[in-house]
Design an enzyme around this catalytic site. Sequence first.
Site, mmCIF file in Angstrom:
data_model
loop_
_atom_site.group_PDB
_atom_site.id
_atom_site.type_symbol
_atom_site.label_atom_id
_atom_site.label_comp_id
_atom_site.label_asym_id
_atom_site.label_seq_id
_atom_site.Cartn_x
_atom_site.Cartn_y
_atom_site.Cartn_z
ATOM 1 N N ASP A 171 43.966 37.269 -12.226
ATOM 2 C CA ASP A 171 44.807 38.454 -12.117
ATOM 3 C C ASP A 171 43.993 39.578 -11.495
ATOM 4 O OD1 ASP A 171 47.137 39.937 -12.420
ATOM 5 O OD2 ASP A 171 47.409 39.351 -14.508
ATOM 6 N N HIS A 177 46.317 44.792 -4.132
ATOM 7 C CA HIS A 177 46.593 44.818 -5.565
ATOM 8 C C HIS A 177 46.264 43.501 -6.260
ATOM 9 C CE1 HIS A 177 48.875 48.714 -5.762
ATOM 10 N NE2 HIS A 177 48.901 48.489 -4.459
#
Length: 498
Positions: free
Chosen positions: A390, A177
């Site tokens: 991110d 992730h």
Amino acid sequence: MNADAEPSSKDEASGNYGDFDFIVVSNRLPVDRISGADGDTWRRSPGGLVTALAPVMGKADGAWVGWPGSPDEELEPFDHDNMHLKPVPLSTDEVELYYEGFSNTTLWPLYHDVIATPEFHRTWWDAYRTVNRRFADAAASVAAKGATVWVQDYQLQLVPQLLRQARPDLKIGFFNHIPFPPLEIFAQLPWRRNIIEGLLGADLIGFQRPSDASNFLRCVRRFAGYTIRQQQVNVTTEDGLSYVSRAEAFPISIDAAQIAELAQREDVIERSKQIRRELGNPDTVLLGVDRLDYTKGISHRLKAYGELLEDGRITVENAAMIQVASPSRERVEQYRLLREEVEGTVGRISGTYDTISNTALRYLHHSYPVEEMVALYLAADVMLVTALRDGMNLVAKEYVAARTGNTGTLVLSEFTGAADQLRQAVLVNPHDIDGLKAAILTAINMPAREASRRMRLMRRQVLQNDVERWSRNFLEALDQDQDRDQSQNQDPDREREQ
């Protein structure tokens, strides 16, 4: 492949299989404990991963393996909604060494471009191996013969290989992730080959961006010595097992329909209007929503906003900013220092520019329910997502999904995975403070027609590619990979051709 761990207690050859055909393995179980006068109960966690996989659980006789959230506690397996939950216990020391230590003070900064300096401690690595073994054994114990096991995220990167060794009958997927770093950064990790080989235990390894998959494959070639062909690695284990492991991008998303539905509820709309009134009804409301984490670029955002006020290019009478910074890993020293820095900056800006009638900056160090978050998205004219690195950033997608009237503008860091999909945002390098200031002004002053055109295109992308489609795409690709491997193993001529 070097397991670097003692043999598993699970003996696949014994035929001692579990009962479940689909297993998710993640650091946490998909439920939160609620303590009340009548004892503890469990509530489904609100995260997008749970939302995406709950329907699959119901259809596929599923189980979820994870830590229940409290150290030094052993719970029996239990059922909740349509899921069978298999708790994995962690001691207080293991939470400190495996989770706060190796996962979040070694891997997290390393995988986020060394924004903070990672620490390398052998005791942390030993705990990481031990805990990963425990998760793998728990998954193997509940998996039926030929089951699909989907392992989630950076805390459990050794689990695929451990499962492969214990249960070669399983179909194994892994999804990362967070970003996967370039070879030159990953090279710093003393246990780099162990991590690579752990991940290669999966048939399919999913990443947020194509660049992450490419970084991983470069590391495979360098540190494990395998040849890469079309994102595929032909793996041969020490005990002679051969299979294909593939790395590919599967950008994660949100439950877009839920966000859009909440954005049209009368009580949520009224709450958004109330938020603006409480700020003094400024012309422009700017919003930042993040975990309080050094990767999110909160300090850069506040610096740019403070300088715009200082320059007089915006004024407290016509603009206000809300910064939500939900608590995160507060026992880790780097996060305590970050909180002090952010709150000091907030105090200086508010003390300098607030008036009796107007608020320059409203800082909220809380977590909020999704209804309140959607109300904030509706109240905000400009959304500021300035992450320094991110994997995806789902807040950006939630803001877009909430803007059902195609209004509002999104300022988005080019270092987020979301920037690959939301190309109509005002893209920015958050390290460039002058560029960030210019991007904020561009968003504030963007003509309504242009803002609507951009938002309409971004909403189409988010609504068409929601979290359910993400999980479906990954699992379908995993099925195809397994079918291909089986057909190749049954066709020796085809194997020789490769």
